[in-house]
Design a protein around this motif. Sequence first.
Motif, PDB file in Angstrom:
ATOM      1  N   CYS A  90      84.097  38.852  78.443  1.00 41.43           N
ATOM      2  CA  CYS A  90      83.397  37.724  77.820  1.00 41.43           C
ATOM      3  C   CYS A  90      82.088  38.246  77.206  1.00 41.43           C
ATOM      4  CB  CYS A  90      83.106  36.694  78.911  1.00 41.43           C
ATOM      5  SG  CYS A  90      82.241  35.229  78.361  1.00 41.43           S
ATOM      6  N   GLY A  91      81.775  37.805  75.992  1.00 42.72           N
ATOM      7  CA  GLY A  91      80.591  38.321  75.303  1.00 42.72           C
ATOM      8  C   GLY A  91      79.487  37.301  75.063  1.00 42.72           C
ATOM      9  N   TYR A  92      79.804  36.030  75.151  1.00 42.32           N
ATOM     10  CA  TYR A  92      78.836  34.961  74.862  1.00 42.32           C
ATOM     11  C   TYR A  92      78.836  33.964  76.010  1.00 42.32           C
ATOM     12  CZ  TYR A  92      79.035  36.414  69.906  1.00 42.32           C
ATOM     13  OH  TYR A  92      78.960  37.119  68.725  1.00 42.32           O
ATOM     14  N   VAL A  93      77.752  33.204  76.110  1.00 48.89           N
ATOM     15  CA  VAL A  93      77.750  32.101  77.086  1.00 48.89           C
ATOM     16  C   VAL A  93      76.916  30.936  76.551  1.00 48.89           C
ATOM     17  CG1 VAL A  93      75.847  33.126  78.459  1.00 48.89           C
ATOM     18  CG2 VAL A  93      77.360  31.429  79.489  1.00 48.89           C
ATOM     19  N   VAL A  94      77.488  29.756  76.623  1.00 50.48           N
ATOM     20  CA  VAL A  94      76.766  28.542  76.230  1.00 50.48           C
ATOM     21  C   VAL A  94      75.811  28.170  77.362  1.00 50.48           C
ATOM     22  CG1 VAL A  94      77.001  26.093  75.626  1.00 50.48           C
ATOM     23  CG2 VAL A  94      78.728  27.746  74.847  1.00 50.48           C
ATOM     24  N   CYS A  95      74.569  27.917  77.031  1.00 48.93           N
ATOM     25  CA  CYS A  95      73.567  27.552  78.029  1.00 48.93           C
ATOM     26  C   CYS A  95      72.964  26.197  77.668  1.00 48.93           C
ATOM     27  CB  CYS A  95      72.451  28.598  78.091  1.00 48.93           C
ATOM     28  SG  CYS A  95      73.015  30.252  78.524  1.00 48.93           S
ATOM     29  N   GLY A  96      73.033  25.256  78.595  1.00 43.32           N
ATOM     30  CA  GLY A  96      72.370  23.971  78.390  1.00 43.32           C
ATOM     31  C   GLY A  96      73.038  23.047  77.402  1.00 43.32           C
ATOM     32  N   HIS A  97      74.364  23.085  77.344  1.00 43.29           N
ATOM     33  CA  HIS A  97      75.062  22.074  76.541  1.00 43.29           C
ATOM     34  C   HIS A  97      74.629  20.688  77.026  1.00 43.29           C
ATOM     35  CE1 HIS A  97      78.243  19.563  74.916  1.00 43.29           C
ATOM     36  NE2 HIS A  97      78.477  20.540  74.047  1.00 43.29           N
ATOM     37  N   SER A  98      74.561  19.720  76.132  1.00 40.84           N
ATOM     38  CA  SER A  98      74.057  18.399  76.534  1.00 40.84           C
ATOM     39  C   SER A  98      74.915  17.755  77.616  1.00 40.84           C
ATOM     40  CB  SER A  98      73.948  17.482  75.317  1.00 40.84           C
ATOM     41  OG  SER A  98      75.217  17.234  74.777  1.00 40.84           O
ATOM     42  N   GLU A  99      76.226  18.118  77.654  1.00 46.17           N
ATOM     43  CA  GLU A  99      77.059  17.573  78.731  1.00 46.17           C
ATOM     44  C   GLU A  99      76.611  18.129  80.087  1.00 46.17           C
ATOM     45  OE1 GLU A  99      80.837  18.491  76.866  1.00 46.17           O
ATOM     46  OE2 GLU A  99      80.354  17.005  75.333  1.00 46.17           O
ATOM     47  N   ARG A 100      76.194  19.377  80.116  1.00 47.21           N
ATOM     48  CA  ARG A 100      75.653  19.960  81.355  1.00 47.21           C
ATOM     49  C   ARG A 100      74.323  19.305  81.710  1.00 47.21           C
ATOM     50  NH1 ARG A 100      79.238  22.018  84.280  1.00 47.21           N
ATOM     51  NH2 ARG A 100      77.425  22.402  85.581  1.00 47.21           N
ATOM     52  N   ARG A 101      73.494  19.078  80.707  1.00 42.31           N
ATOM     53  CA  ARG A 101      72.183  18.467  80.989  1.00 42.31           C
ATOM     54  C   ARG A 101      72.364  17.029  81.473  1.00 42.31           C
ATOM     55  NH1 ARG A 101      67.737  21.290  78.072  1.00 42.31           N
ATOM     56  NH2 ARG A 101      68.604  22.827  76.630  1.00 42.31           N
ATOM     57  N   GLN A 102      73.243  16.269  80.786  1.00 39.93           N
ATOM     58  CA  GLN A 102      73.353  14.842  81.082  1.00 39.93           C
ATOM     59  C   GLN A 102      74.222  14.543  82.291  1.00 39.93           C
ATOM     60  OE1 GLN A 102      74.453  12.745  77.398  1.00 39.93           O
ATOM     61  NE2 GLN A 102      72.262  12.306  77.253  1.00 39.93           N
ATOM     62  N   GLU A 106      71.248  19.439  84.565  1.00 41.41           N
ATOM     63  CA  GLU A 106      70.566  20.701  84.297  1.00 41.41           C
ATOM     64  C   GLU A 106      69.234  20.455  83.582  1.00 41.41           C
ATOM     65  OE1 GLU A 106      72.941  23.707  82.435  1.00 41.41           O
ATOM     66  OE2 GLU A 106      74.475  23.596  83.985  1.00 41.41           O
ATOM     67  N   THR A 107      68.189  21.069  84.116  1.00 36.27           N
ATOM     68  CA  THR A 107      66.861  20.943  83.504  1.00 36.27           C
ATOM     69  C   THR A 107      66.648  22.072  82.490  1.00 36.27           C
ATOM     70  OG1 THR A 107      65.846  22.400  85.124  1.00 36.27           O
ATOM     71  CG2 THR A 107      65.939  20.045  85.673  1.00 36.27           C
ATOM     72  N   SER A 108      65.661  21.901  81.637  1.00 39.49           N
ATOM     73  CA  SER A 108      65.359  22.941  80.648  1.00 39.49           C
ATOM     74  C   SER A 108      64.909  24.236  81.321  1.00 39.49           C
ATOM     75  CB  SER A 108      64.288  22.449  79.677  1.00 39.49           C
ATOM     76  OG  SER A 108      64.829  21.452  78.845  1.00 39.49           O
ATOM     77  N   GLU A 109      64.260  24.136  82.486  1.00 37.25           N
ATOM     78  CA  GLU A 109      63.836  25.350  83.207  1.00 37.25           C
ATOM     79  C   GLU A 109      65.071  26.121  83.691  1.00 37.25           C
ATOM     80  OE1 GLU A 109      62.456  22.348  83.587  1.00 37.25           O
ATOM     81  OE2 GLU A 109      60.551  22.914  82.643  1.00 37.25           O
ATOM     82  N   PHE A 110      66.035  25.388  84.234  1.00 30.73           N
ATOM     83  CA  PHE A 110      67.263  26.022  84.721  1.00 30.73           C
ATOM     84  C   PHE A 110      68.025  26.645  83.558  1.00 30.73           C
ATOM     85  CE2 PHE A 110      71.624  25.374  86.832  1.00 30.73           C
ATOM     86  CZ  PHE A 110      71.471  26.459  87.684  1.00 30.73           C
ATOM     87  N   VAL A 111      68.059  25.937  82.448  1.00 36.11           N
ATOM     88  CA  VAL A 111      68.723  26.466  81.254  1.00 36.11           C
ATOM     89  C   VAL A 111      68.023  27.749  80.800  1.00 36.11           C
ATOM     90  CG1 VAL A 111      69.263  26.008  78.828  1.00 36.11           C
ATOM     91  CG2 VAL A 111      69.592  24.202  80.551  1.00 36.11           C
ATOM     92  N   GLY A 112      66.688  27.752  80.842  1.00 31.00           N
ATOM     93  CA  GLY A 112      65.938  28.958  80.463  1.00 31.00           C
ATOM     94  C   GLY A 112      66.267  30.133  81.376  1.00 31.00           C
ATOM     95  N   ARG A 151      61.211  25.979  76.499  1.00 30.81           N
ATOM     96  CA  ARG A 151      61.589  26.260  77.894  1.00 30.81           C
ATOM     97  C   ARG A 151      62.846  27.127  77.955  1.00 30.81           C
ATOM     98  NH1 ARG A 151      58.599  22.394  81.236  1.00 30.81           N
ATOM     99  NH2 ARG A 151      57.830  20.787  79.836  1.00 30.81           N
ATOM    100  N   GLY A 152      63.704  26.957  76.989  1.00 30.58           N
ATOM    101  CA  GLY A 152      64.954  27.718  76.984  1.00 30.58           C
ATOM    102  C   GLY A 152      64.765  29.196  76.697  1.00 30.58           C
TER     103      GLY A 152
END
Length: 251
Positions: A90-102, A106-112, A151-152
Amino acid sequence: MTRRRIIAGNWKMNTDRDEAVALAKAVADATAAFAADVDVVVIPPATLIAPVVDALGDSHVAVGAQNMHPEVRGAYTGELAGPMLTSVGCGYVVCGHSERRQLFGETSEFVGAKVAAAHRFGLIPILCVGETLEEREAGQTEAIVADQLKRGIDGLSKEQLAETIVAYEPVWAIGTGRTATPEQAQAVHAHLRGILKQRAGAEVAEAVRIQYGGSVNPSNAAELLGAPDIDGALVGGASLKAETFASIVGA
Ligand code: PGA
Protein backbone atom coordinates in the motif's frame (compact mmCIF):
# COMPACT_ATOMS: atom_id res chain seq x y z
CA MET A 1 5.09 24.70 -11.79
CA THR A 2 2.90 22.04 -13.31
CA ARG A 3 1.53 19.64 -10.79
CA ARG A 4 0.89 16.08 -11.90
CA ARG A 5 -2.80 15.25 -11.64
CA ILE A 6 -3.91 12.54 -9.23
CA ILE A 7 -7.25 10.76 -9.37
CA ALA A 8 -8.08 8.42 -6.50
CA GLY A 9 -11.06 6.11 -6.13
CA ASN A 10 -12.28 5.65 -2.56
CA TRP A 11 -14.28 2.43 -2.60
CA LYS A 12 -15.42 2.96 1.03
CA MET A 13 -17.12 -0.14 2.53
CA ASN A 14 -17.94 -1.72 -0.82
CA THR A 15 -16.79 -4.79 -2.79
CA ASP A 16 -15.85 -8.29 -1.75
CA ARG A 17 -12.64 -9.99 -2.79
CA ASP A 18 -13.74 -11.08 -6.26
CA GLU A 19 -15.38 -7.74 -7.04
CA ALA A 20 -12.35 -5.80 -5.81
CA VAL A 21 -9.90 -7.82 -7.88
CA ALA A 22 -12.08 -7.52 -10.98
CA LEU A 23 -12.62 -3.79 -10.48
CA ALA A 24 -8.91 -3.12 -9.94
CA LYS A 25 -7.98 -4.99 -13.12
CA ALA A 26 -10.67 -3.20 -15.09
CA VAL A 27 -9.47 0.18 -13.78
CA ALA A 28 -5.89 -0.65 -14.80
CA ASP A 29 -7.02 -1.55 -18.33
CA ALA A 30 -9.39 1.37 -18.75
CA THR A 31 -6.90 4.00 -17.51
CA ALA A 32 -3.75 2.64 -19.17
CA ALA A 33 -3.91 5.26 -21.92
CA PHE A 34 -3.60 8.07 -19.33
CA ALA A 35 -0.81 6.53 -17.25
CA ALA A 36 1.87 8.85 -18.60
CA ASP A 37 0.00 11.97 -17.47
CA VAL A 38 -2.03 11.10 -14.38
CA ASP A 39 -1.43 9.29 -11.09
CA VAL A 40 -4.20 6.75 -10.55
CA VAL A 41 -4.93 5.30 -7.12
CA VAL A 42 -7.56 2.81 -5.93
CA ILE A 43 -8.50 2.67 -2.26
CA PRO A 44 -10.23 -0.62 -1.38
CA PRO A 45 -11.38 -1.83 2.05
CA ALA A 46 -8.40 -2.83 4.19
CA THR A 47 -8.74 -6.63 3.88
CA LEU A 48 -8.74 -6.30 0.10
CA ILE A 49 -5.58 -4.19 -0.21
CA ALA A 50 -3.30 -7.23 -0.55
CA PRO A 51 -5.35 -9.05 -3.21
CA VAL A 52 -5.77 -5.80 -5.14
CA VAL A 53 -2.01 -5.13 -5.02
CA ASP A 54 -1.43 -8.67 -6.31
CA ALA A 55 -4.03 -8.27 -9.04
CA LEU A 56 -2.49 -5.00 -10.22
CA GLY A 57 1.02 -6.46 -10.45
CA ASP A 58 3.34 -3.86 -11.96
CA SER A 59 0.56 -1.79 -13.53
CA HIS A 60 0.49 2.03 -13.23
CA VAL A 61 -2.30 1.93 -10.63
CA ALA A 62 -1.25 2.48 -7.00
CA VAL A 63 -3.17 1.29 -3.96
CA GLY A 64 -4.20 3.23 -0.87
CA ALA A 65 -5.88 2.58 2.47
CA GLN A 66 -8.95 4.39 3.79
CA ASN A 67 -7.57 4.90 7.30
CA MET A 68 -4.77 3.95 9.70
CA HIS A 69 -3.75 4.42 13.32
CA PRO A 70 -0.77 6.66 14.12
CA GLU A 71 0.91 4.15 16.49
CA VAL A 72 3.17 1.43 15.17
CA ARG A 73 1.70 -1.42 17.29
CA GLY A 74 -0.06 -2.14 20.51
CA ALA A 75 -3.40 -2.54 22.22
CA TYR A 76 -5.62 -0.79 19.67
CA THR A 77 -8.19 -3.43 18.84
CA GLY A 78 -9.53 -3.10 15.33
CA GLU A 79 -6.88 -0.66 14.13
CA LEU A 80 -4.15 -0.93 11.48
CA ALA A 81 -0.66 0.54 11.65
CA GLY A 82 1.31 2.13 8.80
CA PRO A 83 3.86 -0.70 8.47
CA MET A 84 1.00 -3.21 8.13
CA LEU A 85 -0.11 -1.23 5.09
CA THR A 86 3.30 -0.75 3.49
CA SER A 87 4.17 -4.41 4.06
CA VAL A 88 1.42 -5.43 1.63
CA GLY A 89 2.29 -2.85 -1.01
CA CYS A 90 0.00 0.00 0.00
CA GLY A 91 1.41 3.42 -0.94
CA TYR A 92 -1.22 5.97 0.12
CA VAL A 93 -3.53 6.49 3.07
CA VAL A 94 -6.61 8.67 3.45
CA CYS A 95 -6.48 10.64 6.70
CA GLY A 96 -9.48 12.39 8.22
CA HIS A 97 -12.18 11.63 5.70
CA SER A 98 -15.34 13.43 6.83
CA GLU A 99 -17.04 10.07 7.45
CA ARG A 100 -14.27 9.25 9.94
CA ARG A 101 -14.58 12.68 11.55
CA GLN A 102 -18.38 12.63 11.73
CA LEU A 103 -19.23 8.98 12.37
CA PHE A 104 -16.17 7.93 14.34
CA GLY A 105 -15.32 11.09 16.23
CA GLU A 106 -11.87 11.73 14.76
CA THR A 107 -10.47 15.11 15.79
CA SER A 108 -8.16 17.26 13.69
CA GLU A 109 -5.34 16.57 16.18
CA PHE A 110 -5.76 12.81 15.73
CA VAL A 111 -5.89 13.26 11.97
CA GLY A 112 -2.65 15.29 12.16
CA ALA A 113 -1.01 12.45 14.09
CA LYS A 114 -2.04 10.06 11.31
CA VAL A 115 -0.61 12.33 8.60
CA ALA A 116 2.71 12.60 10.45
CA ALA A 117 2.78 8.84 11.01
CA ALA A 118 2.03 8.17 7.35
CA HIS A 119 5.16 10.10 6.38
CA ARG A 120 7.18 8.34 9.07
CA PHE A 121 6.22 4.95 7.63
CA GLY A 122 6.65 5.86 3.97
CA LEU A 123 3.00 6.30 3.01
CA ILE A 124 1.68 9.32 1.13
CA PRO A 125 -1.18 10.81 3.16
CA ILE A 126 -4.32 12.20 1.53
CA LEU A 127 -5.51 14.72 4.13
CA CYS A 128 -9.23 15.46 3.80
CA VAL A 129 -10.75 18.75 4.87
CA GLY A 130 -14.22 20.17 4.32
CA GLU A 131 -17.09 22.10 5.84
CA THR A 132 -20.66 21.00 6.55
CA LEU A 133 -23.65 22.71 4.97
CA GLU A 134 -24.42 24.56 8.22
CA GLU A 135 -20.84 25.83 8.36
CA ARG A 136 -20.96 27.00 4.74
CA GLU A 137 -24.26 28.76 5.26
CA ALA A 138 -22.85 30.44 8.35
CA GLY A 139 -19.93 31.79 6.30
CA GLN A 140 -17.41 29.63 8.17
CA THR A 141 -16.00 27.60 5.26
CA GLU A 142 -12.60 29.31 5.08
CA ALA A 143 -12.08 29.23 8.85
CA ILE A 144 -13.09 25.56 9.16
CA VAL A 145 -10.90 24.25 6.36
CA ALA A 146 -7.99 26.44 7.48
CA ASP A 147 -8.18 24.99 10.97
CA GLN A 148 -8.43 21.40 9.68
CA LEU A 149 -5.50 21.96 7.33
CA LYS A 150 -3.23 23.59 9.93
CA ARG A 151 -3.88 20.87 12.51
CA GLY A 152 -3.59 18.19 9.86
CA ILE A 153 -0.10 19.23 8.76
CA ASP A 154 1.19 20.18 12.19
CA GLY A 155 4.86 19.27 12.66
CA LEU A 156 5.57 18.23 9.07
CA SER A 157 8.87 19.21 7.46
CA LYS A 158 8.73 21.17 4.22
CA GLU A 159 9.73 18.05 2.32
CA GLN A 160 6.93 16.04 3.92
CA LEU A 161 4.46 18.82 3.29
CA ALA A 162 5.38 19.00 -0.40
CA GLU A 163 4.52 15.30 -0.66
CA THR A 164 1.25 15.53 1.22
CA ILE A 165 -1.94 15.42 -0.81
CA VAL A 166 -4.81 17.57 0.41
CA ALA A 167 -8.40 16.75 -0.55
CA TYR A 168 -11.05 19.44 -0.26
CA GLU A 169 -14.32 17.59 0.26
CA PRO A 170 -17.29 19.73 1.23
CA VAL A 171 -19.39 17.43 3.42
CA TRP A 172 -22.60 18.57 1.74
CA ALA A 173 -21.29 17.37 -1.62
CA ILE A 174 -20.26 13.85 -0.56
CA GLY A 175 -22.57 11.16 -1.86
CA THR A 176 -25.34 13.70 -2.42
CA GLY A 177 -25.07 14.31 -6.16
CA ARG A 178 -24.66 17.97 -5.27
CA THR A 179 -21.20 19.09 -6.44
CA ALA A 180 -19.45 22.31 -5.56
CA THR A 181 -19.29 24.54 -8.60
CA PRO A 182 -15.81 24.92 -10.11
CA GLU A 183 -15.83 28.52 -8.77
CA GLN A 184 -16.76 27.43 -5.24
CA ALA A 185 -14.14 24.69 -5.23
CA GLN A 186 -11.43 26.87 -6.80
CA ALA A 187 -11.99 29.58 -4.16
CA VAL A 188 -11.41 27.09 -1.34
CA HIS A 189 -8.45 25.46 -3.10
CA ALA A 190 -6.78 28.86 -3.56
CA HIS A 191 -7.44 29.63 0.11
CA LEU A 192 -5.83 26.33 1.14
CA ARG A 193 -2.81 26.97 -1.06
CA GLY A 194 -2.48 30.41 0.50
CA ILE A 195 -2.29 28.82 3.95
CA LEU A 196 0.35 26.40 2.71
CA LYS A 197 2.31 29.35 1.35
CA GLN A 198 2.19 31.20 4.67
CA ARG A 199 3.28 28.08 6.45
CA ALA A 200 6.05 26.79 4.14
CA GLY A 201 6.69 29.27 1.33
CA ALA A 202 5.65 29.52 -2.29
CA GLU A 203 7.73 26.63 -3.59
CA VAL A 204 6.18 24.08 -1.23
CA ALA A 205 2.69 25.53 -1.66
CA GLU A 206 2.99 25.24 -5.44
CA ALA A 207 4.13 21.62 -5.15
CA VAL A 208 1.23 20.36 -3.02
CA ARG A 209 -1.52 18.65 -4.96
CA ILE A 210 -5.03 19.55 -3.84
CA GLN A 211 -7.81 17.20 -4.92
CA TYR A 212 -11.49 18.03 -5.00
CA GLY A 213 -13.97 15.43 -3.77
CA GLY A 214 -17.75 15.31 -3.53
CA SER A 215 -20.02 13.84 -6.22
CA VAL A 216 -17.35 14.00 -8.93
CA ASN A 217 -18.64 12.21 -12.04
CA PRO A 218 -17.81 12.06 -15.76
CA SER A 219 -20.05 15.04 -16.56
CA ASN A 220 -18.56 17.50 -14.05
CA ALA A 221 -14.95 16.29 -13.85
CA ALA A 222 -13.47 18.21 -16.78
CA GLU A 223 -14.86 21.52 -15.60
CA LEU A 224 -13.72 21.02 -12.01
CA LEU A 225 -10.27 19.80 -13.08
CA GLY A 226 -9.92 22.82 -15.36
CA ALA A 227 -9.70 25.17 -12.37
CA PRO A 228 -6.12 26.33 -11.72
CA ASP A 229 -5.79 25.03 -8.15
CA ILE A 230 -7.69 21.75 -8.58
CA ASP A 231 -5.05 19.09 -9.14
CA GLY A 232 -7.13 15.96 -9.06
CA ALA A 233 -10.15 14.26 -7.63
CA LEU A 234 -11.05 11.96 -4.77
CA VAL A 235 -13.94 9.96 -6.14
CA GLY A 236 -16.37 7.88 -4.10
CA GLY A 237 -19.49 6.49 -5.75
CA ALA A 238 -18.27 6.98 -9.33
CA SER A 239 -15.10 4.97 -8.62
CA LEU A 240 -17.03 1.69 -8.27
CA LYS A 241 -17.46 1.30 -12.03
CA ALA A 242 -14.26 1.10 -14.06
CA GLU A 243 -15.62 2.92 -17.14
CA THR A 244 -17.02 5.78 -15.10
CA PHE A 245 -13.84 6.14 -13.07
CA ALA A 246 -11.72 5.95 -16.23
CA SER A 247 -13.67 8.74 -17.89
CA ILE A 248 -12.94 10.95 -14.87
CA VAL A 249 -9.26 10.07 -15.22
CA GLY A 250 -9.54 10.89 -18.93
CA ALA A 251 -11.03 14.28 -18.10
P1 PGA B 1 -18.62 10.73 -3.57
O1 PGA B 1 -17.59 10.54 -2.34
O2 PGA B 1 -17.80 10.86 -4.81
O3 PGA B 1 -19.46 9.50 -3.55
O4 PGA B 1 -19.39 11.98 -3.28
C1 PGA B 1 -16.42 11.29 -2.30
C2 PGA B 1 -15.61 10.90 -1.09
O5 PGA B 1 -16.19 10.65 -0.03
O6 PGA B 1 -14.38 10.82 -1.17
